[in-house]
Scaffold this active site. Structure first.
Site, PDB file in Angstrom:
ATOM      1  CE  LYS A  54      41.380 -61.071   5.690  1.00  0.00           C
ATOM      2  NZ  LYS A  54      40.941 -62.013   4.682  1.00  0.00           N
ATOM      3  CG  PHE A 105      43.819 -61.628 -20.477  1.00  0.00           C
ATOM      4  CD1 PHE A 105      43.018 -60.508 -20.309  1.00  0.00           C
ATOM      5  CD2 PHE A 105      44.207 -62.326 -19.353  1.00  0.00           C
ATOM      6  CE1 PHE A 105      42.613 -60.107 -19.051  1.00  0.00           C
ATOM      7  CE2 PHE A 105      43.811 -61.935 -18.082  1.00  0.00           C
ATOM      8  CZ  PHE A 105      43.010 -60.818 -17.941  1.00  0.00           C
ATOM      9  CB  ALA A 128      54.726 -63.051 -24.156  1.00  0.00           C
ATOM     10  CB  CYS A 176      41.192 -66.167 -10.093  1.00  0.00           C
ATOM     11  SG  CYS A 176      40.240 -65.290  -8.847  1.00  0.00           S
ATOM     12  CE  LYS A 227      45.861 -58.038 -12.251  1.00  0.00           C
ATOM     13  NZ  LYS A 227      44.423 -58.124 -12.422  1.00  0.00           N
TER      14      LYS A 227
END
Ligand SMILES: NC(=O)c1ccc[n+]([C@@H]2O[C@H](COP(=O)([O-])OP(=O)(O)OC[C@H]3O[C@@H](n4cnc5c(N)ncnc54)[C@H](O)[C@@H]3O)[C@@H](O)[C@H]2O)c1
Length: 444
Positions: A36, A261, A264, A272, A332
């Site tokens: 990294k 939020f 569904a 997290c 996501k």
């Protein structure tokens, strides 16, 4: 205060460092992972996050972001240090503080030779009491100094969303400062004033324990909203004509509730919510407090992938030998992070049921391969993923999947069927396709 050190250059530390450099701060990034460090020093990001590559390139060419493994160098050259190391989950659900421990020990040792005041800010998510207990103790024993006079200490939670990390770091809803003493709090406020200038977000200054709890309670509440939507979705599925999205639109217009939020789908994943909900439950249990609401939210979340698989089974009359195309592997859209991704869990369940899985993701295939290996066929395009398949499952709502057309499914799939687990498709646009969706009445 223009010289800053950041310990841990992961999703949080790297984004924060790049944003600091973009506003003219000189940043010393301490990272234990050599790969990294090397990439970042070249101005390249080891993770995918929109806008980050660009900021890193500029930071590297302006000489504003230096990476090192040497804590002494970083502390001596800066006035404030942010600890952004990971706080993963242990097997028993409690929080693994080993990275915070080793970082605090090293920062403590490096503080020993520092003659001027230095502020340490814990930005990692840590259980209430950690800053005032473990971190302060290690800093004091390593440095031989006393917190408050020799150095300052705050807890300052990070609220960024992966996929929008740069945007969130530059424009957060609020700043929460948990200060050990007045001088520490004031020093951090001054730092943020110099960073945000006229656009300082709303700020709460409190003690570290409240700030630590704000972070956990915040994530637990958002996680509960998702599970609430999934609970109502189950009910909708049994009611012909019902649609969880419409119900949530109606609820969300209530100003006391809000729409965000209430989504569904397959449930929450990522680095997290899973670990923070379980971490808070485990922490509270040790204090004799039973967090029933959060436990129920976790339970609903755990069931959601199996629930989606059972819909898929009903749609296809069993999954054994069937070819299933999974669109999306990241937890996501907007990130290549697959930590606790529901899509990965979905793939694992499909494989257990005997399905052959083809998968596509615009950014996360490399990370997914580390978990799923060669058990899955990774497609380079959506079309390749759909070709010859019996069912398409939308698992992560990347924008490029939204435009999927009925004609494409009809042309490429063996048996055109679609299960929308993130509610991005309108059944009206999918004539001729066997269709089911989470939270849609009439789904099998
Ligand atoms: N990822 C998110 O969206 C997010 C959002 C808000 C808060 N948080 C919290 O922020 C913290 C960091 O999260 P993350 O996702 O960036 O984690 P991460 O695992 O991506 O990054 C942590 C980094 O710290 C490095 N590291 C570990 N020990 C070190 C040490 N002793 N010295 C120097 N570097 C060290 C690791 O090599 C790694 O690069 C966690 O507590 C997390 O809960 C994360």
């Amino acid at each position: 205060m223009k010289r800053v050190s950041v310990v841990g250059l992961g999703y949080v530390g790297l984004t924060f460092s790049a944003c600091l450099a973009s506003r003219g701060f000189k940043v010393y990034g301490v990272e234990v992972d050599e790969r990294k460090r090397r990439l970042i020093a070249e101005g390249r990001s080891p993770i995918y996050e929109e806008g980050l590559d660009d900021l890193l390139r500029k930071a590297a060419s302006a000489g504003l972001l230096e990476t090192t493994s040497d804590f002494q160098e970083a502390i001596m050259n800066s006035e404030i240090t942010f600890i952004c190391v990971g706080t993963p989950q242990k097997q028993d659900g409690s929080v693994d503080l080993s990275q915070v421990e080793s970082a605090s020990r090293e920062v403590g040792k490096a503080l020993k030779d520092k003659s001027s005041y230095h502020l340490i800010v814990v930005r990692s998510t840590v259980p209430p009491g950690t800053t005032e207990g473990l971190v302060k103790r290690l800093l004091e024993s390593g440095s031989g100094k006393t917190c408050g006079s020799g150095f300052g200490l705050c807890f300052n939670p990070e609220f960024l969303r992966e996929g929008k990390a740069v945007e969130d770091a530059l424009n957060p809803d609020r700043i929460v400062i948990g200060a050990m003493d007045e001088r520490s709090g004031k020093t951090l406020m001054d730092f943020y004033r110099s960073f945000y200038l006229d656009e300082l977000p709303q700020t709460i200054v409190t003690n570290p324990v409240n700030a630590e709890l704000i972070k956990y309670a915040n994530n637990a509440f958002l996680a509960m909203k998702i599970s609430f939507a999934n609970m109502v979705a189950r009910l909708c599925e049994k009611l012909p004509g019902a649609d969880v999205n419409v119900v949530m639109d109606g609820i969300g217009l209530d100003k006391r509730i809000g729409r965000s939020f209430l989504r569904a789908g397959l449930g929450w994943g990522g680095s997290c919510f899973p670990k923070d909900t379980r971490g808070l439950i485990s922490f509270a249990e040790r204090l004799g407090v039973d967090l029933k609401l959060i436990k129920a939210a976790v339970e609903i979340n755990e069931e959601q992938v199996d629930h989606a698989v059972s819909i898929a089974e009903k749609l296809l009359n069993g999954l054994k030998g069937k070819v299933v195309s999974v669109l999306g592997l990241a937890f996501k859209p907007g990130t290549d992070d697959v930590r606790e991704s529901r899509a990965i869990k979905l793939v694992e369940r499909l494989l257990e049921k005997g399905a052959k899985v083809k998968a596509h993701d615009p950014k996360a295939v490399e990370n997914a391969r580390r978990i799923l290996g060669d058990s899955v066929e990774y497609a380079r395009s959506v079309e390749e993923c759909l070709r010859g398949s019996d069912l398409c499952i939308l698992a992560t709502e990347w924008p490029e999947y939204k435009g999927l057309k009925a004609e494409t499914l009809l042309e490429l799939m063996r048996n055109p069927a679609l299960l929308d687990c993130r509610r991005i498709y309108d059944p009206k646009d999918l004539q001729g396709i066997k269709f089911a969706a989470i939270g849609l009445g009439g789904s099998p």
